[in-house]
Design a protein around this motif. Structure first.
Motif, PDB file in Angstrom:
ATOM      1  N   SER A   1     -78.489 -51.771 107.768  1.00  0.00           N
ATOM      2  CA  SER A   1     -77.265 -50.403 107.206  1.00  0.00           C
ATOM      3  C   SER A   1     -76.048 -50.671 107.838  1.00  0.00           C
ATOM      4  O   SER A   1     -74.956 -50.508 107.204  1.00  0.00           O
ATOM      5  N   THR A   2     -75.699 -51.967 109.283  1.00  0.00           N
ATOM      6  CA  THR A   2     -74.136 -51.713 109.447  1.00  0.00           C
ATOM      7  C   THR A   2     -73.593 -52.987 108.877  1.00  0.00           C
ATOM      8  O   THR A   2     -72.962 -53.231 108.078  1.00  0.00           O
ATOM      9  N   VAL A   3     -74.441 -53.753 108.770  1.00  0.00           N
ATOM     10  CA  VAL A   3     -74.048 -55.423 107.883  1.00  0.00           C
ATOM     11  C   VAL A   3     -74.200 -54.846 106.131  1.00  0.00           C
ATOM     12  O   VAL A   3     -73.236 -55.574 105.863  1.00  0.00           O
ATOM     13  N   ALA A   4     -74.952 -53.906 105.285  1.00  0.00           N
ATOM     14  CA  ALA A   4     -75.052 -53.713 104.134  1.00  0.00           C
ATOM     15  C   ALA A   4     -73.449 -53.031 103.734  1.00  0.00           C
ATOM     16  O   ALA A   4     -72.865 -53.149 103.087  1.00  0.00           O
ATOM     17  N   ASN A   5     -73.014 -51.943 105.159  1.00  0.00           N
ATOM     18  CA  ASN A   5     -72.072 -50.971 104.908  1.00  0.00           C
ATOM     19  C   ASN A   5     -70.805 -51.884 104.944  1.00  0.00           C
ATOM     20  O   ASN A   5     -70.252 -51.215 103.993  1.00  0.00           O
ATOM     21  N   GLU A   6     -70.438 -52.716 105.613  1.00  0.00           N
ATOM     22  CA  GLU A   6     -69.254 -53.591 105.903  1.00  0.00           C
ATOM     23  C   GLU A   6     -69.480 -54.648 105.190  1.00  0.00           C
ATOM     24  O   GLU A   6     -67.908 -54.789 104.976  1.00  0.00           O
ATOM     25  N   ALA A   7     -70.178 -55.244 104.530  1.00  0.00           N
ATOM     26  CA  ALA A   7     -69.939 -56.193 102.759  1.00  0.00           C
ATOM     27  C   ALA A   7     -69.619 -55.182 101.428  1.00  0.00           C
ATOM     28  O   ALA A   7     -69.348 -55.508 100.954  1.00  0.00           O
ATOM     29  N   GLY A   8     -70.234 -53.504 102.205  1.00  0.00           N
ATOM     30  CA  GLY A   8     -69.208 -52.883 101.075  1.00  0.00           C
ATOM     31  C   GLY A   8     -70.149 -52.366 100.071  1.00  0.00           C
ATOM     32  O   GLY A   8     -70.019 -51.796  98.732  1.00  0.00           O
ATOM     33  N   TRP A   9     -71.965 -52.396 100.382  1.00  0.00           N
ATOM     34  CA  TRP A   9     -72.625 -51.924  99.094  1.00  0.00           C
ATOM     35  C   TRP A   9     -72.374 -50.226  98.971  1.00  0.00           C
ATOM     36  O   TRP A   9     -71.888 -49.909  99.937  1.00  0.00           O
ATOM     37  N   ASN A  10     -72.787 -49.666  98.204  1.00  0.00           N
ATOM     38  CA  ASN A  10     -72.719 -48.212  97.825  1.00  0.00           C
ATOM     39  C   ASN A  10     -74.121 -47.654  99.191  1.00  0.00           C
ATOM     40  O   ASN A  10     -75.453 -47.740  99.177  1.00  0.00           O
TER      41      ASN A  10
END
Length: 203
Positions: free
Chosen positions: A147-156
């Motif tokens: 969750s942290t990595v995906a959110n930081e990468a800008g995913w919806n």
């Protein structure tokens, strides 16, 4: 009344790896000498971001490896709603390796000692402890890492949350999101698997 996207829930912070720790962790994982059932379960857990119990209780009839989908029945989900999990190429590879060991059984990850039962609740955390991560990482913590990595990468954020099987309160939106977000989550989980691969130490 404004739509509420996600059902409010208490957040329990469990020890989890940081992305910068992945290269060292993956090196230790590759060298892990424990039971292959545990090793493959840990890998699938990382690649899918599902709950540990959903991996441990997985059954072969839930998987469609050709379609690269895993349908976890409502009865096995925390919120009692079927969860469709897109499988990356890496996740399918893990499952095909595991099929050589347990494909003749109902359970995907049976206990190597009691094949009619799934891996025990503490099996994966015990493996992490033996790898040197006691108090630093838990099986459930891989969901936080994803969750942290995906959110930081800008995913919806909504797509990220659907992969975690967090519940939509608005029933119309819930039905819509379950049907639409599979395609988006397929792209997300392949990206996540490739991101994990890119973290493998080249030393």
């Amino acid at each position: 009344m404004p739509n509420e996207i996600l059902k409010p829930r208490r957040v329990t912070h469990r020890p989890a790896l940081q992305e910068r720790e992945l290269p060292a962790f993956l090196t230790k994982l590759a060298a892990y000498q424990g039971e292959p059932h545990t090793l493959h379960a840990l890998r699938l857990l990382m690649l899918t971001a599902v709950r540990p119990g959903e991996v441990r209780g997985a059954r072969w009839d839930e998987f469609d490896l050709d379609a690269r989908l895993w349908r976890i029945p409502a009865a096995r989900m925390k919120m009692r709603i079927e969860h469709v999990v897109p499988l990356s190429r890496q996740a399918v590879k893990v499952l095909k390796s595991m099929h050589l060991l347990s494909g003749h059984r109902e359970l995907t990850f049976p206990s190597p000692f009691y094949p009619s039962k799934s891996l025990s609740e503490n099996t994966i955390n015990s493996a992490l402890a033996r790898m040197g991560y006691k108090g630093e990482a838990t099986a459930h913590g891989f969901r936080a890492l994803y969750s942290t990595v995906a959110n930081e990468a800008g995913w919806n954020p909504e797509v990220i949350e659907r992969q975690l099987a967090h519940v939509e309160r608005n029933q119309v939106r819930a039905a819509y999101n379950r049907s639409v977000y599979v395609q988006d989550r397929t792209k997300l989980m392949q990206w996540w698997a490739d991101r994990i691969d890119s973290s493998i130490s080249k030393d």
